[in-house]
Design a protein around this motif. Sequence first.
Motif, mmCIF file in Angstrom:
data_model
loop_
_atom_site.group_PDB
_atom_site.id
_atom_site.type_symbol
_atom_site.label_atom_id
_atom_site.label_comp_id
_atom_site.label_asym_id
_atom_site.label_seq_id
_atom_site.Cartn_x
_atom_site.Cartn_y
_atom_site.Cartn_z
ATOM 1 N N LYS A 162 -3.603 4.664 -3.033
ATOM 2 C CA LYS A 162 -3.098 5.886 -3.659
ATOM 3 C C LYS A 162 -3.788 7.105 -3.059
ATOM 4 O O LYS A 162 -3.140 8.115 -2.758
ATOM 5 C CB LYS A 162 -3.326 5.832 -5.166
ATOM 6 C CG LYS A 162 -2.717 6.975 -5.916
ATOM 7 C CD LYS A 162 -2.902 6.807 -7.412
ATOM 8 C CE LYS A 162 -2.288 7.969 -8.170
ATOM 9 N NZ LYS A 162 -2.476 7.836 -9.614
ATOM 10 N N GLU A 209 -5.196 7.302 -0.083
ATOM 11 C CA GLU A 209 -4.734 7.449 1.296
ATOM 12 C C GLU A 209 -3.357 8.108 1.345
ATOM 13 O O GLU A 209 -3.110 8.986 2.173
ATOM 14 C CB GLU A 209 -4.686 6.085 1.990
ATOM 15 C CG GLU A 209 -6.043 5.508 2.294
ATOM 16 C CD GLU A 209 -5.979 4.082 2.818
ATOM 17 O OE1 GLU A 209 -4.877 3.485 2.833
ATOM 18 O OE2 GLU A 209 -7.029 3.562 3.211
ATOM 19 N N ARG A 210 -2.458 7.674 0.444
ATOM 20 C CA ARG A 210 -1.123 8.271 0.404
ATOM 21 C C ARG A 210 -1.206 9.756 0.059
ATOM 22 O O ARG A 210 -0.474 10.572 0.614
ATOM 23 C CB ARG A 210 -0.238 7.561 -0.623
ATOM 24 C CG ARG A 210 0.386 6.288 -0.113
ATOM 25 C CD ARG A 210 1.501 5.802 -1.022
ATOM 26 N NE ARG A 210 1.099 5.683 -2.405
ATOM 27 C CZ ARG A 210 0.638 4.579 -2.980
ATOM 28 N NH1 ARG A 210 0.512 3.481 -2.270
ATOM 29 N NH2 ARG A 210 0.312 4.566 -4.263
ATOM 30 N N LYS A 211 -2.117 10.104 -0.842
ATOM 31 C CA LYS A 211 -2.274 11.500 -1.250
ATOM 32 C C LYS A 211 -2.738 12.348 -0.059
ATOM 33 O O LYS A 211 -2.225 13.442 0.172
ATOM 34 C CB LYS A 211 -3.276 11.595 -2.399
ATOM 35 C CG LYS A 211 -3.316 12.919 -3.076
ATOM 36 C CD LYS A 211 -4.214 12.868 -4.295
ATOM 37 C CE LYS A 211 -4.218 14.188 -5.037
ATOM 38 N NZ LYS A 211 -5.077 14.143 -6.214
ATOM 39 N N GLU A 257 -2.369 11.600 3.164
ATOM 40 C CA GLU A 257 -1.274 11.642 4.138
ATOM 41 C C GLU A 257 -0.204 12.636 3.703
ATOM 42 O O GLU A 257 0.334 13.379 4.520
ATOM 43 C CB GLU A 257 -0.643 10.255 4.305
ATOM 44 C CG GLU A 257 -1.503 9.279 5.045
ATOM 45 C CD GLU A 257 -0.917 7.875 5.072
ATOM 46 O OE1 GLU A 257 0.243 7.686 4.618
ATOM 47 O OE2 GLU A 257 -1.597 6.963 5.547
ATOM 48 N N LYS A 258 0.087 12.654 2.420
ATOM 49 C CA LYS A 258 1.108 13.565 1.906
ATOM 50 C C LYS A 258 0.673 15.016 2.093
ATOM 51 O O LYS A 258 1.478 15.863 2.478
ATOM 52 C CB LYS A 258 1.354 13.275 0.421
ATOM 53 C CG LYS A 258 2.516 14.000 -0.159
ATOM 54 C CD LYS A 258 2.767 13.571 -1.586
ATOM 55 C CE LYS A 258 3.925 14.326 -2.206
ATOM 56 N NZ LYS A 258 4.164 13.952 -3.592
ATOM 57 N N LYS A 259 -0.613 15.301 1.821
ATOM 58 C CA LYS A 259 -1.126 16.659 2.010
ATOM 59 C C LYS A 259 -1.039 17.072 3.479
ATOM 60 O O LYS A 259 -0.633 18.184 3.793
ATOM 61 C CB LYS A 259 -2.582 16.746 1.547
ATOM 62 C CG LYS A 259 -2.739 17.348 0.198
ATOM 63 C CD LYS A 259 -4.183 17.609 -0.115
ATOM 64 C CE LYS A 259 -4.249 18.191 -1.522
ATOM 65 N NZ LYS A 259 -5.584 18.387 -1.988
ATOM 66 N N GLU A 260 -1.456 16.167 4.374
ATOM 67 C CA GLU A 260 -1.407 16.473 5.806
ATOM 68 C C GLU A 260 0.030 16.693 6.264
ATOM 69 O O GLU A 260 0.317 17.614 7.032
ATOM 70 C CB GLU A 260 -2.052 15.343 6.611
ATOM 71 C CG GLU A 260 -3.547 15.257 6.435
ATOM 72 C CD GLU A 260 -4.146 14.017 7.095
ATOM 73 O OE1 GLU A 260 -3.376 13.152 7.574
ATOM 74 O OE2 GLU A 260 -5.381 13.916 7.118
ATOM 75 N N ASP A 261 0.940 15.854 5.779
ATOM 76 C CA ASP A 261 2.352 15.975 6.135
ATOM 77 C C ASP A 261 2.917 17.288 5.625
ATOM 78 O O ASP A 261 3.645 17.992 6.338
ATOM 79 C CB ASP A 261 3.139 14.796 5.561
ATOM 80 C CG ASP A 261 4.555 14.745 6.070
ATOM 81 O OD1 ASP A 261 4.750 15.020 7.273
ATOM 82 O OD2 ASP A 261 5.472 14.431 5.268
ATOM 83 N N GLU A 262 2.574 17.643 4.402
ATOM 84 C CA GLU A 262 3.037 18.910 3.822
ATOM 85 C C GLU A 262 2.497 20.092 4.626
ATOM 86 O O GLU A 262 3.212 21.056 4.877
ATOM 87 C CB GLU A 262 2.593 19.016 2.362
ATOM 88 C CG GLU A 262 3.044 20.280 1.680
ATOM 89 C CD GLU A 262 4.548 20.392 1.542
ATOM 90 O OE1 GLU A 262 5.052 21.533 1.543
ATOM 91 O OE2 GLU A 262 5.225 19.354 1.447
ATOM 92 N N ARG A 286 4.468 20.295 7.834
ATOM 93 C CA ARG A 286 5.813 20.817 7.577
ATOM 94 C C ARG A 286 5.767 22.310 7.288
ATOM 95 O O ARG A 286 6.618 23.074 7.760
ATOM 96 C CB ARG A 286 6.456 20.088 6.399
ATOM 97 C CG ARG A 286 7.009 18.742 6.766
ATOM 98 C CD ARG A 286 7.976 18.239 5.704
ATOM 99 N NE ARG A 286 7.515 18.460 4.347
ATOM 100 C CZ ARG A 286 7.155 17.520 3.501
ATOM 101 N NH1 ARG A 286 7.205 16.268 3.863
ATOM 102 N NH2 ARG A 286 6.764 17.806 2.281
#
Length: 154
Positions: A61, A63-65, A67-72, A75
């Motif tokens: 969870k 790690e996903r958080k 990754e999501k922040k980096e992806d955001e 973007r």
Amino acid sequence: MSEEHGSRHTISLKERARLARRAAYQRAKEARAKDPRVLALKEAAKKKRKEIYQELKAKRKAERKVEKKEDEKRRTEARDETRKANFGELMKLVKKGAGGAAHEPEETSAREIPTAGPPELRLVASNTPRKRSGEKRPALRLVEKDGGTEATEE
């Protein structure tokens, strides 16, 4: 001989040994199922597996958080670059149409900005909140009077 004649059938020594081993196995299995020590070991193993699973779940969870922040962030940066480029092109059009006098978008409200350019073009700005962020920044549109092409910076 066949098993139909079970009462008259004599069991060989090998068969008797096999049946005895099977019966011993069944008795041992039942004894293990009732043994409190074995039950305690099973329960401890079950708790340990559950703890490991929960730790792994929390790690995934996190790690996903990240990754999501980096992806955001990627973007957002890409979107900002695109908007910056589009805004620059739009401002060139505005300067061309306004005779070099571009209006600052912060000073505009929901009204038309008069331009000295071709009469078929008009620049429209509005201070409506953005859908995602909710912040108020002007959105500029270059619109033909007949409703044809649009260039938008939002």
